[in-house]
Design a protein around this motif. Structure first.
Motif, PDB file in Angstrom:
ATOM      1  N   ASP A 106       0.808  -1.230   0.000  1.00 20.32           N
ATOM      2  CA  ASP A 106       0.000   0.000   0.000  1.00 20.32           C
ATOM      3  C   ASP A 106       0.838   1.276   0.000  1.00 20.32           C
ATOM      4  O   ASP A 106       0.407   2.314   0.500  1.00 20.32           O
ATOM      5  N   THR A 107       2.043   1.203  -0.541  1.00 21.74           N
ATOM      6  CA  THR A 107       2.868   2.402  -0.693  1.00 21.74           C
ATOM      7  C   THR A 107       3.361   2.503  -2.136  1.00 21.74           C
ATOM      8  O   THR A 107       3.326   1.525  -2.889  1.00 21.74           O
ATOM      9  N   TYR A 108       3.804   3.714  -2.493  1.00 31.66           N
ATOM     10  CA  TYR A 108       4.362   3.947  -3.823  1.00 31.66           C
ATOM     11  C   TYR A 108       5.729   4.590  -3.678  1.00 31.66           C
ATOM     12  O   TYR A 108       5.983   5.352  -2.744  1.00 31.66           O
ATOM     13  N   ILE A 109       6.605   4.268  -4.606  1.00 36.86           N
ATOM     14  CA  ILE A 109       7.894   4.955  -4.697  1.00 36.86           C
ATOM     15  C   ILE A 109       7.739   6.002  -5.796  1.00 36.86           C
ATOM     16  O   ILE A 109       7.458   5.676  -6.945  1.00 36.86           O
ATOM     17  N   ASN A 110       7.883   7.261  -5.428  1.00 41.40           N
ATOM     18  CA  ASN A 110       7.800   8.364  -6.388  1.00 41.40           C
ATOM     19  C   ASN A 110       9.217   8.672  -6.859  1.00 41.40           C
ATOM     20  O   ASN A 110      10.093   8.934  -6.045  1.00 41.40           O
ATOM     21  N   VAL A 111       9.438   8.646  -8.151  1.00 38.90           N
ATOM     22  CA  VAL A 111      10.795   8.784  -8.693  1.00 38.90           C
ATOM     23  C   VAL A 111      10.871   9.893  -9.737  1.00 38.90           C
ATOM     24  O   VAL A 111      10.049   9.947 -10.651  1.00 38.90           O
ATOM     25  N   VAL A 112      11.871  10.761  -9.583  1.00 38.87           N
ATOM     26  CA  VAL A 112      12.226  11.698 -10.653  1.00 38.87           C
ATOM     27  C   VAL A 112      13.576  11.224 -11.189  1.00 38.87           C
ATOM     28  O   VAL A 112      14.592  11.300 -10.490  1.00 38.87           O
ATOM     29  N   PRO A 113      13.614  10.708 -12.414  1.00 45.10           N
ATOM     30  CA  PRO A 113      14.851  10.155 -12.970  1.00 45.10           C
ATOM     31  C   PRO A 113      15.603  11.167 -13.841  1.00 45.10           C
ATOM     32  O   PRO A 113      14.999  11.996 -14.518  1.00 45.10           O
ATOM     33  N   PHE A 114      16.926  11.076 -13.812  1.00 42.62           N
ATOM     34  CA  PHE A 114      17.782  11.942 -14.632  1.00 42.62           C
ATOM     35  C   PHE A 114      18.730  11.064 -15.446  1.00 42.62           C
ATOM     36  O   PHE A 114      19.167  10.008 -14.987  1.00 42.62           O
ATOM     37  N   LEU A 115      19.055  11.510 -16.648  1.00 39.16           N
ATOM     38  CA  LEU A 115      20.010  10.758 -17.471  1.00 39.16           C
ATOM     39  C   LEU A 115      21.452  11.039 -17.049  1.00 39.16           C
ATOM     40  O   LEU A 115      22.364  10.323 -17.432  1.00 39.16           O
ATOM     41  N   ASN A 116      21.642  12.104 -16.292  1.00 41.38           N
ATOM     42  CA  ASN A 116      22.993  12.496 -15.902  1.00 41.38           C
ATOM     43  C   ASN A 116      23.190  12.330 -14.397  1.00 41.38           C
ATOM     44  O   ASN A 116      22.241  12.414 -13.618  1.00 41.38           O
ATOM     45  N   GLY A 117      24.433  12.123 -14.020  1.00 44.85           N
ATOM     46  CA  GLY A 117      24.776  11.919 -12.608  1.00 44.85           C
ATOM     47  C   GLY A 117      26.258  11.644 -12.508  1.00 44.85           C
ATOM     48  O   GLY A 117      27.097  12.509 -12.767  1.00 44.85           O
TER      49      GLY A 117
END
Length: 269
Positions: A106-117
């Motif tokens: 009953d949980t979600y992982i909210n992700v903002v992904p980047f191509l750079n790092g």
């Protein structure tokens, strides 16, 4: 997969003329998928009958290992690419935010992904420090306060724009600008787009941690802390942190199951 119901989208698969029965059973990370067969034992060396757990993907494992568990807690993953992840009981319906089913129910992982790092750090190390990480850290120590800005979209980008052809740039270079200033501005650029990702999620930072190869750079960790204006939790060696967290998660849940069974037996007796 329907992320709300945790079921395959049968109607959608039907339009593609694909049977949902071809897909594996959807289960949580601590559930047993099967046992090692005799054939698998001969091929892998794992003992026949050994339980095989479902496990999880990289983003799920990293989020679990980071120790975040509620709103306002974030984890920054600095690998070759990077992402910032948060936990919530609902999905955040904003442009650029992706979602995974949470490790706990009953949980979600909210992700903002980047191509750079980490790739950006590697580029700067190759250009300014002859590919030597130790030399790069010493060079960064020489950087002074500078007005140089860097847009580090060296490999295209996914956020805040989705553009595989996006490229980077430096702005504000002057006669006194040094290569140390340029190198530091690259890392600052990454920290700024990570801050932008967190701000897009909308929940104020209560706790934030960082794992991955990029977290080995003490100067980059300090840059992150300065730009986010928060104390960073950085693990000493996160190389095997995710697999350790998964093992502990499975064992902890097994203990709960055994404990509940004992309680039920006591009530019956």
């Amino acid at each position: 997969m329907n992320i709300y119901k945790k079921q395959w989208e049968k109607d959608f698969l039907k339009t593609l003329d694909i049977s949902w029965e071809l897909f594996p059973k959807i289960a949580y990370a601590d559930e047993i998928a099967a046992n090692v067969t005799k054939k698998a034992e001969s091929e892998t060396g794992y003992i026949q009958g050994t339980k095989v757990y479902v496990g999880m993907g990289d983003a799920g494992a990293s989020t679990l290992a980071s120790g975040i568990s509620q709103k306002g807690e974030y984890n920054i993953q600095l690998g070759t690419s990077s992402w910032v992840a948060g936990i919530s009981n609902t999905m955040i319906k904003k442009e650029g935010i992706f979602h995974l089913a949470g490790i706990t129910k009953d949980t979600y992982i909210n992700v903002v992904p980047f191509l750079n790092g980490g790739n950006v750090y590697q580029w700067a190390t190759d250009i300014f420090a002859e590919g030597n990480y130790g030399m790069m850290e010493k060079l960064l120590q020489k950087a002074e306060k500078s007005d140089v800005l860097c847009l580090p979209y060296f490999a295209g980008e996914r956020f805040p724009i989705l553009d595989e052809k996006a490229s980077g740039m430096f702005f504000g270079i002057k006669e006194k600008t040094t290569k140390a200033d340029l190198a530091k501005s690259v890392l600052e650029g990454c920290a700024f787009f990570i801050r932008q990702g967190i701000e897009t999620m909308g929940e104020p930072i209560q706790k934030i941690s960082m794992i991955g190869g990029g977290a080995r750079s003490k100067i980059w960790c300090q840059i992150m802390a300065d730009i986010l204006q928060k104390t960073m939790i950085v693990y000493e060696d996160s190389t095997f942190l995710a697999i350790k967290a998964l093992a502990m998660f499975v064992m902890e849940n097994k203990k709960k199951i055994i404990y509940n069974m004992l309680c039920m037996n006591q009530k019956k007796n």
